[in-house]
Design an enzyme around this catalytic site. Structure first.
Site, PDB file in Angstrom:
ATOM      1  N   ASP A 146      -7.679  19.539  24.348  1.00 30.86           N
ATOM      2  CA  ASP A 146      -7.957  19.109  25.718  1.00 30.86           C
ATOM      3  C   ASP A 146      -9.017  19.971  26.383  1.00 30.86           C
ATOM      4  O   ASP A 146      -9.726  19.519  27.274  1.00 30.86           O
ATOM      5  CB  ASP A 146      -6.669  19.195  26.552  1.00 30.86           C
ATOM      6  CG  ASP A 146      -6.014  17.845  26.734  1.00 30.86           C
ATOM      7  OD1 ASP A 146      -6.322  16.929  25.959  1.00 30.86           O
ATOM      8  OD2 ASP A 146      -5.190  17.713  27.656  1.00 30.86           O
ATOM      9  N   ARG A 283       4.010   5.431  43.250  1.00 30.55           N
ATOM     10  CA  ARG A 283       4.255   4.076  43.735  1.00 30.55           C
ATOM     11  C   ARG A 283       5.070   4.081  45.022  1.00 30.55           C
ATOM     12  O   ARG A 283       4.855   3.250  45.907  1.00 30.55           O
ATOM     13  CB  ARG A 283       4.948   3.253  42.647  1.00 30.55           C
ATOM     14  CG  ARG A 283       4.036   2.921  41.469  1.00 30.55           C
ATOM     15  CD  ARG A 283       4.794   2.391  40.279  1.00 30.55           C
ATOM     16  NE  ARG A 283       5.696   3.409  39.715  1.00 30.55           N
ATOM     17  CZ  ARG A 283       6.348   3.268  38.570  1.00 30.55           C
ATOM     18  NH1 ARG A 283       6.201   2.160  37.865  1.00 30.55           N
ATOM     19  NH2 ARG A 283       7.139   4.226  38.125  1.00 30.55           N
ATOM     20  N   GLY A 331      -5.217   6.484  38.772  1.00 26.25           N
ATOM     21  CA  GLY A 331      -6.618   6.113  38.937  1.00 26.25           C
ATOM     22  C   GLY A 331      -6.901   4.674  38.573  1.00 26.25           C
ATOM     23  O   GLY A 331      -7.722   4.000  39.209  1.00 26.25           O
ATOM     24  N   ASN A 333      -4.559   2.164  38.552  1.00 23.11           N
ATOM     25  CA  ASN A 333      -3.659   1.175  39.155  1.00 23.11           C
ATOM     26  C   ASN A 333      -3.490   1.254  40.666  1.00 23.11           C
ATOM     27  O   ASN A 333      -2.971   0.311  41.261  1.00 23.11           O
ATOM     28  CB  ASN A 333      -2.278   1.282  38.503  1.00 23.11           C
ATOM     29  CG  ASN A 333      -2.317   0.943  37.023  1.00 23.11           C
ATOM     30  OD1 ASN A 333      -2.864  -0.079  36.633  1.00 23.11           O
ATOM     31  ND2 ASN A 333      -1.768   1.816  36.194  1.00 23.11           N
TER      32      ASN A 333
END
Length: 398
Positions: A146, A283, A331, A333
């Site tokens: 990463d 959400r 990012g 959704n």
């Protein structure tokens, strides 16, 4: 020759896996073992439909990998018999690994040495590598780091203003994370703009439970928001991101918090979870914005921090920004978060196309700004598994 690659991503309590064709990008199997080391350890996978099974009380990475090999892959011999190599996502490669590497004893030792920089992740990666070597002794294993993409950062971006010997002797510096995702998005933007990767300037926002921003100049990372560890930078699901370091001393000296309690709080009880005092789930924040005080507070802080980073990173690109991109679970959704962030960047002449932004959800991609916008913003689905598969195939000589 087959180019089927088994891609493994071992987290501290999870194992994500996929079988990817490095030649055409087709994903033949995907799955996730989660809640490892806990009574509810389970595994879910997609292979000719969706499936789920319990792994047993306290099952660890070894048991999850064994189930994948002996039960899932065994049910599809054409997959297991044609696996050509194994690619491993490794969170931290320190300064030792500037690119992906074929795993040898020396490379494994290097990953172990970097475990102090990623104590939750690198030890799990080592377990996954050793288990994979045991299960598939004939296959080559490749580590994809990463941190590798960010090794092009200049000294001015990666050094902290601390005594210099801490860097020289102990490697304390900015390393950054999500490099594989930032690399994939850079390549995708180059393709979409019909430009060589070496000419692409973007600011990419990888937003998920973990989140980071990366400034890419001429196809290379020149700055990123995560630091020595994944704790620095943006507001995240449970991580605080940037704070005044003296808060730690105040918590310890004045409020009597132990070092362990502070560490747990900053990494597991802060971010959206801390601001809402309810949940780390974006959400909830999005659905209740403007209706519940805790959701509104969390979303405002999240978007303020992100917009501030994006604006600041324009200074590193010296005059040309080809696109602002959004990827990752949030990012890709969350149309409201994208719009709030971009509206805060109106000084740069950015105009959001609300209709296009709303359509770019749940797998939708594309430009979400108007034709009059001075800088385009895009939503692009990341595919870290494909990057890992491609690097693995290349280094394994497939």
């Amino acid at each position: 020759m087959s180019k089927l690659v088994l891609v493994l991503n071992c987290g501290s309590s999870s194992l994500k896996f996929a079988v990817v064709d490095a030649e055409n990008g087709a994903e033949h199997l995907s799955g996730l073992a989660e809640c490892l080391h806990l009574p509810e350890a389970r595994i879910k996978w997609k292979l000719d439909g969706k499936h789920e099974a319990q792994l047993g009380n306290g099952a660890a990475h070894e048991e999850a990998l064994a189930f994948m090999v002996e039960t899932i892959l065994a049910s599809k011999p054409e997959l297991s018999e044609n696996l050509a190599a194994i690619g491993h996502r490794v969170v931290h490669g320190g300064e030792q690994f500037t690119q992906s590497a074929l795993i040898t004893d020396e490379v494994l030792k290097g990953i172990e040495d970097c475990a102090t920089l990623a104590p939750l992740h690198n030890p799990a990666h080592i377990i996954g590598i050793k288990a994979a070597q045991k299960s598939f002794p004939a296959l080559k294993n490749v580590a994809v780091f990463d941190t590798a993409f960010h090794q092009t950062m200049p000294e001015e971006a990666y050094l902290y203003a601390l005594p210099y010997n801490l860097y020289k002797e102990h490697g304390i510096r900015r390393y950054g994370m999500h490099g594989t995702s930032h690399l994939f998005i850079t390549r995708e933007v180059a393709s979409l703009l019909n430009k060589p990767v070496e000419e692409v300037n973007i600011i990419n926002c990888h937003l998920g439970n973990g989140a980071s921003v990366c400034a890419v100049k001429n196809g290379q990372s020149v700055d990123t928001s995560m630091g020595l560890t994944p704790l620095e930078g943006l507001v995240m699901g449970t991580r605080c991101g940037d704070i005044d370091p003296a808060i730690i001393f105040h918590l310890h000296d004045t409020l009597g918090y132990s070092v362990e309690k502070i560490n747990t709080m900053l990494t597991k009880e802060s971010g959206l979870a801390g601001l809402t005092e309810v949940t780390s789930d974006c959400r909830f924040v999005e659905d209740n914005y403007g209706q519940k005080e805790e959701a509104t507070r969390a979303m405002d802080v999240f978007c303020h921090r992100l917009a501030k980073y994006v604006a600041g990173y324009t200074a590193t690109l010296e005059g040309r920004l080809d696109a602002i991109t959004f990827t990752g679970g949030i990012g890709e959704n969350s149309a409201p978060i994208r719009e709030m962030v971009l509206n805060r960047l109106g000084i740069f002449g950015i105009e959001v196309d609300s209709e296009a932004n709303l359509k770019a959800r749940f797998g939708g991609e594309g430009v979400i700004t108007t034709a009059n916008s001075r800088i385009p913003a895009m939503v692009i689905s990341t595919n870290e598994e494909l990057v890992i598969a491609e690097d693995t195939a290349r280094l394994a000589g497939l």
